[in-house]
Design a protein around this motif. Structure first.
Motif, PDB file in Angstrom:
ATOM      1  N   LEU A 280       0.837  -1.194   0.000  1.00 29.16           N
ATOM      2  CA  LEU A 280       0.000   0.000   0.000  1.00 29.16           C
ATOM      3  C   LEU A 280       0.875   1.249   0.000  1.00 29.16           C
ATOM      4  N   VAL A 281       0.279   2.337  -0.418  1.00 31.42           N
ATOM      5  CA  VAL A 281       1.031   3.596  -0.474  1.00 31.42           C
ATOM      6  C   VAL A 281       1.455   3.984   0.950  1.00 31.42           C
ATOM      7  N   PRO A 282       2.735   4.284   1.167  1.00 33.70           N
ATOM      8  CA  PRO A 282       3.194   4.650   2.518  1.00 33.70           C
ATOM      9  C   PRO A 282       2.509   5.925   3.005  1.00 33.70           C
ATOM     10  N   LEU A 283       1.936   5.835   4.181  1.00 35.53           N
ATOM     11  CA  LEU A 283       1.251   6.976   4.804  1.00 35.53           C
ATOM     12  C   LEU A 283       1.784   7.184   6.220  1.00 35.53           C
ATOM     13  N   ARG A 284       1.606   8.404   6.708  1.00 36.67           N
ATOM     14  CA  ARG A 284       1.947   8.668   8.111  1.00 36.67           C
ATOM     15  C   ARG A 284       0.861   8.086   9.016  1.00 36.67           C
ATOM     16  N   ILE A 285       1.300   7.599  10.146  1.00 37.43           N
ATOM     17  CA  ILE A 285       0.368   7.145  11.173  1.00 37.43           C
ATOM     18  C   ILE A 285       0.478   8.112  12.359  1.00 37.43           C
ATOM     19  N   ALA A 286      -0.628   8.701  12.767  1.00 37.01           N
ATOM     20  CA  ALA A 286      -0.633   9.682  13.857  1.00 37.01           C
ATOM     21  C   ALA A 286      -1.058   9.007  15.150  1.00 37.01           C
ATOM     22  N   VAL A 287      -0.317   9.272  16.211  1.00 39.43           N
ATOM     23  CA  VAL A 287      -0.587   8.691  17.526  1.00 39.43           C
ATOM     24  C   VAL A 287      -0.689   9.822  18.539  1.00 39.43           C
ATOM     25  N   ASN A 288      -1.757   9.813  19.329  1.00 41.20           N
ATOM     26  CA  ASN A 288      -1.917  10.809  20.395  1.00 41.20           C
ATOM     27  C   ASN A 288      -1.024  10.438  21.582  1.00 41.20           C
ATOM     28  N   ILE A 289      -0.281  11.397  22.069  1.00 49.46           N
ATOM     29  CA  ILE A 289       0.617  11.184  23.196  1.00 49.46           C
ATOM     30  C   ILE A 289       0.114  11.995  24.383  1.00 49.46           C
ATOM     31  N   SER A 290      -0.017  11.331  25.512  1.00 54.56           N
ATOM     32  CA  SER A 290      -0.451  12.009  26.742  1.00 54.56           C
ATOM     33  C   SER A 290       0.673  12.891  27.284  1.00 54.56           C
ATOM     34  N   GLY A 291       0.251  13.929  27.982  1.00 54.62           N
ATOM     35  CA  GLY A 291       1.253  14.796  28.602  1.00 54.62           C
ATOM     36  C   GLY A 291       2.101  14.058  29.614  1.00 54.62           C
ATOM     37  N   TYR A 292       1.549  13.042  30.265  1.00 53.55           N
ATOM     38  CA  TYR A 292       2.314  12.269  31.237  1.00 53.55           C
ATOM     39  C   TYR A 292       3.429  11.480  30.554  1.00 53.55           C
ATOM     40  N   GLN A 293       3.159  10.978  29.355  1.00 49.20           N
ATOM     41  CA  GLN A 293       4.197  10.244  28.626  1.00 49.20           C
ATOM     42  C   GLN A 293       5.363  11.152  28.273  1.00 49.20           C
ATOM     43  N   LEU A 294       5.064  12.406  27.962  1.00 48.39           N
ATOM     44  CA  LEU A 294       6.132  13.334  27.584  1.00 48.39           C
ATOM     45  C   LEU A 294       7.109  13.566  28.730  1.00 48.39           C
ATOM     46  N   GLN A 295       6.655  13.371  29.976  1.00 51.12           N
ATOM     47  CA  GLN A 295       7.527  13.636  31.112  1.00 51.12           C
ATOM     48  C   GLN A 295       8.511  12.503  31.378  1.00 51.12           C
TER      49      GLN A 295
END
Length: 803
Positions: free
Chosen positions: A619-634
């Motif tokens: 399949l045509v390569p596409l970006r996959i978007a994932v939501n990241i929690s603010g807690y994960q960023l820490q």
């Protein structure tokens, strides 16, 4: 009173009597300390001033009488000059003795020298007042008495006594043998100067008296000095006892004026009798205790026994000094008015400690706000008043949104300061009669008494949302914090304090479920939500182990071409009892319980693995978007985990898009700038989700390494009918285009919304108008169908061009 206080009281009375005896020894303000050389010198100097004054008066009276007598004024100019010179010499050295004692001590035989000068002066005055016929010879006795007072050694006094006799004898002998001219007095017999028998007898008589005064004066002054030294030693011991006492000891006269105060009193209050002679003790008493203390004071003056008293004094610097003690009556002198002695103990620290313990038991140690116990007490009181006045009482339950992110990223000290600032802002939003309390962590409660209805509580909640949303600067960090507020109202929602707090808490969780940063009034239906929340919370821990989570994918579509440009991975929970649960219902629970970390990594890894699988299927390569929690960023290893997951799944970083909400980014912009730059350096695509709901500005966006802005769906919902939403969406699109960022609108569900976006040249859209979130299998079929459709369209275009 304790035994120590009795002893101290007795000592205080003794020291007062000792001071009285000393004052009787030296009237006229003279200290009378014969054991001290300096004081003796000053005492003699003062006595000499008196003698000189008497001699001057006598001289003036005598000169006046002679001037108007038949004899006339008989002194020559030379005689007057000598007399005046002698007097000036005495005035000079007596001034030195009185005011320059330190300089006199540096001279050899300083004490004896002034006696010698006195003797010479007396001899000179005797010579010019008639010699053997002069009446001034008794002044020798006064000078000898000065020597007995001034000098400690008897031998010195005796020698100076003999010297006086020797000077007098020399004067008489000189007059007899004609060595100097005899000054004749008009009323005296001139033959006396030529009668040797008379002169010898006169000399012997004066010398004998002078020697007697020297011996007797030496003996008497020795006795006085010894008694004085013993008294001073006794006074020193008593004074030392009082001065060393930890108790505050002072005395006042019957008018309340301070007459004595020990060191402890002076240190505690800053007042002392020498500097504050006119101070009335009642003037520095706190008004609340002045009346009771004055009553005990009058009882003591009347000879009655007083009860122990507690009082507060206002120190010189304005401090409050708390004391407890007793009063007793003792005269300073038998002929003096009564003195009241006060022996008390400084209990300021003890009272302060008691008040502090009481405050600590009812207040939060960090913010100083009331704690749960005091809040309940005040809420119960407010409810009681409301029942009588037929008024309403509101309880507001607040929880700071994502406070843990700031606390974990910047440290607990800064988090504590942020909590204090939030407490301060809350206090500014309420009335003085309202109560703001901190229950613990980042939870606050507010009691609003005497309301007419829930509208007043809603108004205060709105003020709080606005006040807390303003940026906070701490240690160079610009922080943004929001809060979720739940409201319950008496009597609509209950009539007991604990029930109102619980219902406000339920309403607060409902506010969090509505996206945070809002207020919700309690409604009975929220109880079901609370029960559902308990079910979700209990099942969340085993959901990941049981494989109950799955991912659905929603495409992002280029508005101009209609092609799919990326997909967003959305986690769902297939609950065995509740069915398919959307992320908004359990993600907040996962953040609170800490399960967001394993769940977030699972979502990221599954999305990357699925996207790589699609790519491997051709399949045509596409970006996959994932939501990241603010807690994960820490997480300190967040960037490292991104690298590891990309390596494990084999997906290139350019095909990963991280979506971070604007609110999370703006909570700590400085931290976000550094983190987003690291992600950009990896090649990861970055999107700001829910844009427009936070507090970012053009200046902030220029600092962030972002690629895409996602317009929050709340602005798209009524964009066709609401001018405000349309204006906000227009501004966001214009801002994104000016910064050369992709702008994607989420929540697009109607053709009208799509037409609006096309008109503004919005880059992409996402929503049910194109596709709802689909499981992986259905998403695979859609991608193939879209790819086949695109290929057919391309082939059709090629054939059309060939023909």
């Amino acid at each position: 009173m304790t035994r120590q206080n009795h002893i101290t009281e007795a000592a205080a009375i003794d020291i007062g009597r000792s001071a009285a005896s000393l004052s009787r020894e030296a009237p006229g303000g003279v200290t009378g300390n014969f054991a001290d050389e300096r004081e003796r010198t000053i005492l003699v100097a003062k006595a000499r001033w008196i003698i000189l004054a008497l001699i001057a008066v006598y001289g003036l009276v005598a000169a006046t009488l002679f001037l108007f007598s038949p004899h006339g004024f008989f002194l020559s100019g030379a005689q007057i000059a000598v007399l005046i010179g002698a007097v000036l010499v005495v005035l000079g050295y007596n001034g030195l003795c009185h005011y320059g004692h330190a300089g006199l001590r540096r001279l050899p035989l300083g004490g004896s020298l002034q006696i010698v000068l006195d003797l010479v002066l007396v001899t000179t005055l005797i010579h010019f007042s008639g010699g053997a016929a002069s009446w001034f010879w008794p002044v020798y006795l006064i000078v000898t008495l000065e020597a007995a007072i001034l000098l400690e050694r008897p031998r010195q006094v005796w020698i100076l006594g003999l010297l006086g006799g020797a000077l007098y004898g020399t004067l008489l002998a000189g007059e007899y043998f004609g060595l100097w001219t005899t000054v004749r007095m008009p009323f005296s017999d001139g033959m006396a100067h030529q009668d040797g028998y008379f002169l010898v007898l006169m000399w012997f008589w004066v010398s004998l008296l002078n020697a007697t005064v020297a011996v007797v004066g030496t003996y008497l002054m020795g006795v006085i000095r010894r008694e004085n030294q013993a008294l001073r030693a006794s006074e020193s011991r008593l004074s030392g006892f009082l001065e060393a006492a930890n108790d505050l000891i002072f005395s006042v006269d019957e008018k309340g004026r301070l007459t004595y105060a020990n060191r402890s009193w002076q240190q505690a209050t800053g007042f002392c009798p020498q500097r504050d002679a006119d101070l009335n003790i009642l003037d520095i008493m706190h008004p609340e205790t002045r009346g009771s203390c004055y009553r005990e004071f009058l009882k003591v003056l009347a000879g009655e026994s007083a009860e122990p008293v507690a009082s507060r004094f206002v120190a010189r610097d304005g401090r409050m000094v708390e004391v407890e003690g007793s009063l007793t009556r003792a005269p300073l002198r038998p002929d003096q008015d009564a003195q009241v002695w006060v022996i008390c103990r400084d209990v300021t620290e003890r009272k302060r400690a008691e008040a502090q313990l009481m405050h600590m038991a009812h207040h939060d140690l960090l913010t100083g706000l009331p704690n749960r116990a005091l809040f309940l007490e005040r809420l119960e009181h407010a409810l009681a008043l409301a029942r009588r006045a037929k008024k309403a009482v509101a309880v507001l339950f607040l929880d700071l949104d994502r406070f843990k992110i700031i606390n974990d990223s910047l440290g607990h000290p800064l988090g504590d300061r942020l909590l204090k600032e939030m407490g301060r802002r809350l206090m500014q939003c309420v009335r003085k009669t309202d109560t703001v309390a901190r229950l613990g962590g980042d939870e606050f409660t507010i009691c609003l008494p005497q309301l007419d209805g829930p509208e007043g509580a809603e108004h205060v909640a709105g003020k709080i949302l606005t006040a807390l949303a303003q940026p906070v600067w701490l240690d160079g960090h610009e922080l943004f914090i929001t809060t979720s507020i739940g409201i319950s109202v008496y009597p609509d929602d209950g009539d007991d304090a604990l029930g109102l707090i619980k219902k406000a808490d339920i309403a607060m969780y409902a506010a969090k479920g509505q996206g945070r940063n809002n207020q919700q009034n309690y409604h009975p239906d929220m109880n079901q939500d609370a029960e559902r929340r308990l079910v979700l919370e209990s099942g969340l821990r085993r959901a990941l182990e049981n494989g109950e989570f799955c991912l659905h994918y929603q495409p992002k579509v280029d508005i101009a071409s209609g092609r799919i440009t990326a997909m967003e991975a959305l986690v769902r929970w297939e609950h065995p009892e509740l069915g398919l649960v959307p992320a908004g219902d359990f993600i907040p629970l996962a953040e609170e319980t800490g399960l967001i970390f394993p769940l977030g990594e699972w979502v990221l890894e599954q999305a990357c693995r699925q996207n790589r699988h699609w790519q491997q299927e051709g399949l045509v390569p596409l970006r996959i978007a994932v939501n990241i929690s603010g807690y994960q960023l820490q997480q300190k290893n967040f960037i490292q985990r991104i690298r590891e997951i990309l390596a494990a799944t084999g997906m290139e970083a350019r095909y990963l898009e991280i979506e971070i909400t604007e609110t999370v980014v703006m909570q700590n912009p400085d931290f976000a700038v550094a983190l987003l730059k690291q992600l950009a350096d990896l090649g990861v695509h970055i999107a700001i989700d829910d844009f427009g709901t936070g507090y970012s500005s053009l200046a902030h966006l220029k600092r962030f390494s972002v690629n895409t802005l996602k317009i929050d769906k709340s602005f798209m919902r009524d964009v066709e009918i609401n001018a405000t939403d349309a204006a906000i969406a227009t501004a966001i699109i214009a801002m994104g285009n000016s910064l050369k960022l992709q702008v994607i609108a989420e929540g697009v569900e109607t053709q009208g919304q799509l037409d609006f976006l096309k008109k503004l040249s919005c880059s992409e859209m996402q929503g049910y108008l194109f596709s709802r979130p689909l499981p992986a299998a259905e998403m695979s079929r859609m991608l193939r169908q879209v790819e086949d459709f695109v290929e057919d369209e391309s082939a059709h275009e090629c054939s059309a061009q060939g023909s």
